[in-house]
Design a protein around this motif. Structure first.
Motif, PDB file in Angstrom:
ATOM      1  N   TYR A 114       0.820  -1.183  -0.020  1.00 35.97           N
ATOM      2  CA  TYR A 114       0.071   0.102   0.049  1.00 35.97           C
ATOM      3  C   TYR A 114       0.846   1.147   0.057  1.00 35.97           C
ATOM      4  CZ  TYR A 114      -4.010   2.873   1.652  1.00 35.97           C
ATOM      5  OH  TYR A 114      -4.807   4.127   1.799  1.00 35.97           O
ATOM      6  N   GLN A 115       0.775   2.158  -1.093  1.00 32.86           N
ATOM      7  CA  GLN A 115       1.587   3.319  -1.198  1.00 32.86           C
ATOM      8  C   GLN A 115       1.021   4.458  -1.632  1.00 32.86           C
ATOM      9  OE1 GLN A 115       4.329   1.131  -3.745  1.00 32.86           O
ATOM     10  NE2 GLN A 115       4.128   2.762  -5.225  1.00 32.86           N
ATOM     11  N   PHE A 116       1.444   5.581  -1.336  1.00 33.55           N
ATOM     12  CA  PHE A 116       1.272   6.914  -2.263  1.00 33.55           C
ATOM     13  C   PHE A 116       1.941   6.817  -3.518  1.00 33.55           C
ATOM     14  CE2 PHE A 116       1.932   8.136   2.230  1.00 33.55           C
ATOM     15  CZ  PHE A 116       0.663   8.863   2.605  1.00 33.55           C
ATOM     16  N   ILE A 117       0.809   7.489  -4.457  1.00 31.92           N
ATOM     17  CA  ILE A 117       1.321   7.482  -5.956  1.00 31.92           C
ATOM     18  C   ILE A 117       1.413   8.977  -6.321  1.00 31.92           C
ATOM     19  CG2 ILE A 117       0.535   5.151  -6.379  1.00 31.92           C
ATOM     20  CD1 ILE A 117      -1.922   6.365  -7.742  1.00 31.92           C
ATOM     21  N   ASN A 118       1.224   9.806  -5.459  1.00 31.64           N
ATOM     22  CA  ASN A 118       1.359  11.055  -6.213  1.00 31.64           C
ATOM     23  C   ASN A 118       2.227  12.104  -5.070  1.00 31.64           C
ATOM     24  OD1 ASN A 118      -0.254  11.256  -3.830  1.00 31.64           O
ATOM     25  ND2 ASN A 118      -1.582  12.792  -4.549  1.00 31.64           N
TER      26      ASN A 118
END
Length: 132
Positions: A114-118
């Motif tokens: 689960y990760q930030f993409i922006n």
């Protein structure tokens, strides 16, 4: 020692906490003294916030800890890793941990990334390992 002292201040209202000044690779034997199985464990990798950035977790000890705690984790139990790849040692650890958890047999566990993409600058992300 600094992390333990900070934690003791934040948890002084609780009486069921035990503190150990050791690496996470030593957690399983300590826990086994009290429990045969665990339902959850959480890792906050990297270095102590506002602490010495030269003292970090590293891939070999993190992987050893994941493996030993996974053995103790009950069915449907979970291991959560908060990974910080934004510093040099963190990037190395991130790569090796991702390689390791990617190789876990899907019959043994569900592994979530689960990760930030922006966000820029290699933001932290979460890995969750749910034992089947």
């Amino acid at each position: 020692e600094e992390a333990i002292n900070n934690t003791k201040i934040k948890t002084e209202a609780y009486s069921n906490i035990h503190y150990y000044q050791t690496g996470h690779e030593n957690a399983a034997p300590i826990i086994k003294e009290r429990h045969e199985q665990i339902d959850a464990s959480i890792f906050n990798l990297g270095y102590l916030p506002k602490g010495d950035k030269h003292i970090t977790t590293n891939a070999p000890t993190t992987i050893k800890a994941i493996e030993s705690l996974f053995e103790m984790t009950s069915k449907n139990g979970i291991i959560v890793l908060v990974v910080y790849p934004g510093h040099p040692e963190g990037q190395i650890e991130s790569n090796e941990v991702i390689n390791h958890v990617s190789s876990i047999d899907q019959q043994s566990a569900h592994v979530l990334h689960y990760q930030f993409i922006n966000q820029k600058n290699n933001p932290p992300y979460i890995i969750a390992i749910e034992k089947r």
